[in-house]
Design a protein around this motif. Structure first.
Motif, PDB file in Angstrom:
ATOM      1  N   VAL A  15       0.866  -1.180   0.000  1.00 45.23           N
ATOM      2  CA  VAL A  15       0.000   0.000   0.000  1.00 45.23           C
ATOM      3  C   VAL A  15       0.903   1.230   0.000  1.00 45.23           C
ATOM      4  N   HIS A  16       0.607   2.169  -0.883  1.00 46.12           N
ATOM      5  CA  HIS A  16       1.365   3.427  -0.946  1.00 46.12           C
ATOM      6  C   HIS A  16       0.627   4.432  -0.063  1.00 46.12           C
ATOM      7  N   LEU A  17       1.299   4.968   0.947  1.00 45.91           N
ATOM      8  CA  LEU A  17       0.618   5.916   1.840  1.00 45.91           C
ATOM      9  C   LEU A  17      -0.008   7.057   1.049  1.00 45.91           C
ATOM     10  N   ASP A  53      -4.097   3.576 -18.020  1.00 40.83           N
ATOM     11  CA  ASP A  53      -2.960   2.714 -17.681  1.00 40.83           C
ATOM     12  C   ASP A  53      -2.270   3.267 -16.437  1.00 40.83           C
ATOM     13  N   LEU A  54      -1.150   2.663 -16.065  1.00 43.38           N
ATOM     14  CA  LEU A  54      -0.424   3.080 -14.858  1.00 43.38           C
ATOM     15  C   LEU A  54      -0.019   4.548 -14.936  1.00 43.38           C
ATOM     16  N   GLN A  55       0.503   4.987 -16.082  1.00 46.72           N
ATOM     17  CA  GLN A  55       0.997   6.366 -16.178  1.00 46.72           C
ATOM     18  C   GLN A  55      -0.127   7.384 -15.987  1.00 46.72           C
ATOM     19  N   ALA A  56      -1.299   7.095 -16.536  1.00 44.26           N
ATOM     20  CA  ALA A  56      -2.428   8.025 -16.383  1.00 44.26           C
ATOM     21  C   ALA A  56      -2.771   8.183 -14.904  1.00 44.26           C
ATOM     22  N   PHE A  57      -2.705   7.076 -14.161  1.00 46.60           N
ATOM     23  CA  PHE A  57      -2.944   7.144 -12.719  1.00 46.60           C
ATOM     24  C   PHE A  57      -1.841   7.935 -12.026  1.00 46.60           C
ATOM     25  N   LEU A  58      -0.590   7.627 -12.372  1.00 47.70           N
ATOM     26  CA  LEU A  58       0.537   8.275 -11.671  1.00 47.70           C
ATOM     27  C   LEU A  58       0.490   9.792 -11.841  1.00 47.70           C
ATOM     28  N   LEU A  60      -2.043  11.704 -11.903  1.00 47.22           N
ATOM     29  CA  LEU A  60      -2.999  12.248 -10.923  1.00 47.22           C
ATOM     30  C   LEU A  60      -2.498  12.053  -9.484  1.00 47.22           C
ATOM     31  N   TYR A  61      -1.852  10.932  -9.274  1.00 52.84           N
ATOM     32  CA  TYR A  61      -1.295  10.583  -7.948  1.00 52.84           C
ATOM     33  C   TYR A  61      -0.244  11.619  -7.508  1.00 52.84           C
ATOM     34  N   TYR A  62       0.646  12.008  -8.423  1.00 51.99           N
ATOM     35  CA  TYR A  62       1.675  13.001  -8.058  1.00 51.99           C
ATOM     36  C   TYR A  62       1.036  14.380  -7.852  1.00 51.99           C
ATOM     37  N   LEU A 165      10.767  -0.140  -4.947  1.00 53.87           N
ATOM     38  CA  LEU A 165      10.924   0.537  -6.245  1.00 53.87           C
ATOM     39  C   LEU A 165       9.545   0.646  -6.886  1.00 53.87           C
ATOM     40  N   ASP A 166       9.121   1.901  -7.141  1.00 47.29           N
ATOM     41  CA  ASP A 166       7.787   2.064  -7.736  1.00 47.29           C
ATOM     42  C   ASP A 166       7.795   3.151  -8.805  1.00 47.29           C
ATOM     43  N   SER A 167       6.608   3.561  -9.231  1.00 45.99           N
ATOM     44  CA  SER A 167       6.392   4.512 -10.329  1.00 45.99           C
ATOM     45  C   SER A 167       6.485   3.809 -11.692  1.00 45.99           C
ATOM     46  N   SER A 168       6.702   4.589 -12.762  1.00 42.56           N
ATOM     47  CA  SER A 168       6.548   4.080 -14.138  1.00 42.56           C
ATOM     48  C   SER A 168       7.472   2.897 -14.431  1.00 42.56           C
ATOM     49  N   ALA A 193      10.464  -4.806  -4.831  1.00 38.97           N
ATOM     50  CA  ALA A 193      10.386  -3.969  -6.036  1.00 38.97           C
ATOM     51  C   ALA A 193       9.105  -4.293  -6.796  1.00 38.97           C
ATOM     52  N   HIS A 194       8.469  -3.249  -7.342  1.00 42.53           N
ATOM     53  CA  HIS A 194       7.374  -3.472  -8.271  1.00 42.53           C
ATOM     54  C   HIS A 194       7.989  -4.102  -9.534  1.00 42.53           C
ATOM     55  N   ALA A 195       7.404  -5.178  -9.994  1.00 42.49           N
ATOM     56  CA  ALA A 195       7.905  -5.822 -11.210  1.00 42.49           C
ATOM     57  C   ALA A 195       6.801  -6.691 -11.795  1.00 42.49           C
ATOM     58  N   GLY A 196       6.674  -6.652 -13.122  1.00 44.89           N
ATOM     59  CA  GLY A 196       5.672  -7.490 -13.769  1.00 44.89           C
ATOM     60  C   GLY A 196       4.257  -7.026 -13.500  1.00 44.89           C
ATOM     61  N   GLU A 197       4.072  -5.724 -13.293  1.00 42.68           N
ATOM     62  CA  GLU A 197       2.719  -5.137 -13.230  1.00 42.68           C
ATOM     63  C   GLU A 197       2.347  -4.805 -14.678  1.00 42.68           C
ATOM     64  N   GLU A 198       3.093  -3.885 -15.278  1.00 44.64           N
ATOM     65  CA  GLU A 198       2.963  -3.620 -16.716  1.00 44.64           C
ATOM     66  C   GLU A 198       4.185  -4.139 -17.465  1.00 44.64           C
ATOM     67  N   SER A 274      -3.868  -3.748  -1.305  1.00 44.65           N
ATOM     68  CA  SER A 274      -4.768  -2.721  -1.858  1.00 44.65           C
ATOM     69  C   SER A 274      -4.099  -1.649  -2.727  1.00 44.65           C
ATOM     70  N   ASP A 275      -2.774  -1.513  -2.702  1.00 45.18           N
ATOM     71  CA  ASP A 275      -2.015  -0.614  -3.589  1.00 45.18           C
ATOM     72  C   ASP A 275      -2.298   0.872  -3.309  1.00 45.18           C
ATOM     73  N   ASP A 276      -3.310   1.431  -3.975  1.00 47.67           N
ATOM     74  CA  ASP A 276      -3.671   2.850  -3.794  1.00 47.67           C
ATOM     75  C   ASP A 276      -5.179   2.918  -3.543  1.00 47.67           C
ATOM     76  N   PRO A 277      -5.603   2.501  -2.348  1.00 42.20           N
ATOM     77  CA  PRO A 277      -7.031   2.255  -2.114  1.00 42.20           C
ATOM     78  C   PRO A 277      -7.936   3.459  -2.335  1.00 42.20           C
TER      79      PRO A 277
HETATM   80  N1  ADE Z   1       2.994   4.143  -7.204  1.00 41.95           N
HETATM   81  C1  ADE Z   1       1.792   4.145  -6.618  1.00 41.95           C
HETATM   82  N2  ADE Z   1       1.054   3.120  -7.077  1.00 41.95           N
HETATM   83  C2  ADE Z   1       1.817   2.447  -7.976  1.00 41.95           C
HETATM   84  C3  ADE Z   1       1.628   1.302  -8.768  1.00 41.95           C
HETATM   85  N3  ADE Z   1       0.486   0.602  -8.782  1.00 41.95           N
HETATM   86  N4  ADE Z   1       2.624   0.920  -9.586  1.00 41.95           N
HETATM   87  C4  ADE Z   1       3.771   1.588  -9.618  1.00 41.95           C
HETATM   88  N5  ADE Z   1       4.005   2.684  -8.881  1.00 41.95           N
HETATM   89  C5  ADE Z   1       3.034   3.099  -8.053  1.00 41.95           C
END
Ligand code: ADE
Ligand code: ZN
Length: 338
Positions: A15-17, A53-58, A60-62, A165-168, A193-198, A274-277
């Motif tokens: 979960v990302h705070l 996709d992930l970038q469109a979310f990121l 808004l997240y930033y 490790l997260d983000s794009s 590390a985030h891996a194999g999401e996209e 939950s990631d980014d609930p």
């Molecule tokens: N940062 C916040 N949520 C993320 C996700 N699902 N993937 C990569 N980076 C993130």
């Protein structure tokens, strides 16, 4: 089933705070800090939560996290999330935070750390929720920037369990961060590390071989490579899977297509998170519910998923034993459901 899943003791490992920032709190903090949001109302903001996709979310997240400025802001963010954890019987948490997302805006890392740590400490004493905190490097930035934030975090090393490790993901392979992960491990930190999401399966192998991680965040694309799947099973390498996130970010078209049950049945140590609930429509209970409905995940399998989370957690042996005991007691008092 909702009551069963909500009262089941749960462990959150992904979960990302900053991803727990609810629209209402975002507006309140914007007002408190005199920041103008590019949305007229909470409803207008919520309507923008439709991601390609992930970038469109990121993007808004930033933009959203820019309302976090003072120590109290970071406290309020973390504390309001922890209260939700309590309401859903989440008993141990291992949240991420993105310090580079704050220092880049001129916020001192000491401000970030103080607010987050005070809330986590209050949760330990007042809510009985234990924690391990994970500092994430932003992978769209370069390794020097990651090195710099690790150096800035030095005074709080004993409060950190691991780096992440997260983000794009696409175009930012794990090898880019091999040196900073080696340095973090030398300092006694664990690694995820985030891996194999996209990203492709070889980003998962890369995270294992080049970053020497203890867990993979997401990892759902491992299923495309049978050798990698066998390795994950043989090594009992945990995957922190985030079902609702994967649908909202279009990793899978619909929940019925999600591979978490297949992986569980094949013996991969998958967990539910939950990631980014605040952005993806649900906290821990909602993620379990989301699997129950279209995928037919049973009460017994839900317990099995929590067992995986306990085993995959960075909690010490005493706390792990306590978590196992709590879950066992819960299972015994719900025999009729199992
Ligand atoms: N940062 C916040 N949520 C993320 C996700 N699902 N993937 C990569 N980076 C993130
Ligand atoms: Zn994530």
């Amino acid at each position: 089933m909702y009551d069963f899943l909500n009262s089941m003791p749960k462990v959150e490992l992904h979960v990302h705070l900053e991803g727990t920032l609810e629209p209402e709190l975002m507006f309140e903090l914007a007002r408190r800090n005199g920041i103008e949001l590019p949305f007229r109302s909470v409803d207008a903001l919520k309507a923008a939560y439709q991601f390609e996709d992930l970038q469109a979310f990121l993007d808004l997240y930033y933009q959203g996290m820019a309302v976090l400025r003072s120590e109290q802001d970071f406290y309020d963010l973390t504390w309001s999330w922890l209260q939700r954890c309590k309401a859903q019987n989440v008993v141990h948490v291992e949240p991420f935070f993105d310090p580079q997302g704050h220092t880049a805006r001129g916020i001192d890392i000491a401000t970030v750390m103080a607010g987050i740590l005070r809330a986590l400490s209050d949760a330990e004493s007042q809510l009985g929720i234990s924690h391990k905190l994970i500092l994430c490097f932003l992978r769209h930035l370069d390794e020097d920037s990651a090195m710099d934030i690790l150096a800035q975090a030095e005074p709080w090393l004993d409060k950190l369990a691991a780096v992440g490790l997260d983000s794009s993901e696409r175009g930012n392979p794990p090898g880019k961060f091999a040196r900073v992960f080696a340095r973090a491990r030398d300092k006694g930190l664990l690694a995820v590390a985030h891996a194999g999401e996209e990203g492709p399966p070889d980003y998962i192998s890369g995270a294992l071989d080049l970053l020497r991680v203890d867990r993979i965040d997401h990892g759902v694309r491992a299923i495309e490579c049978s050798e990698l799947m066998q390795r994950l099973i043989d090594e009992q390498m945990p995957l922190t899977v985030c079902p609702l996130s994967n649908i909202r970010l279009r990793v899978f078209e619909q929940m019925a297509d999600h591979n978490i049950v297949t992986m569980l049945e094949q013996g991969v140590r998958v967990t539910v998170n939950s990631d980014d609930p605040a952005y993806f429509g649900g906290y821990m209970t909602e993620n379990f519910i989301a699997l129950y409905e279209p995928l037919g995940v049973t009460a017994y399998q839900s317990l099995q998923l929590v067992v995986n989370s306990i085993e995959a957690s960075f909690a010490d042996d005493v706390r792990k034993a306590e978590l196992r005991r709590q879950l066992q007691q819960f299972a015994q008092s719900h025999q009729q459901v199992l």
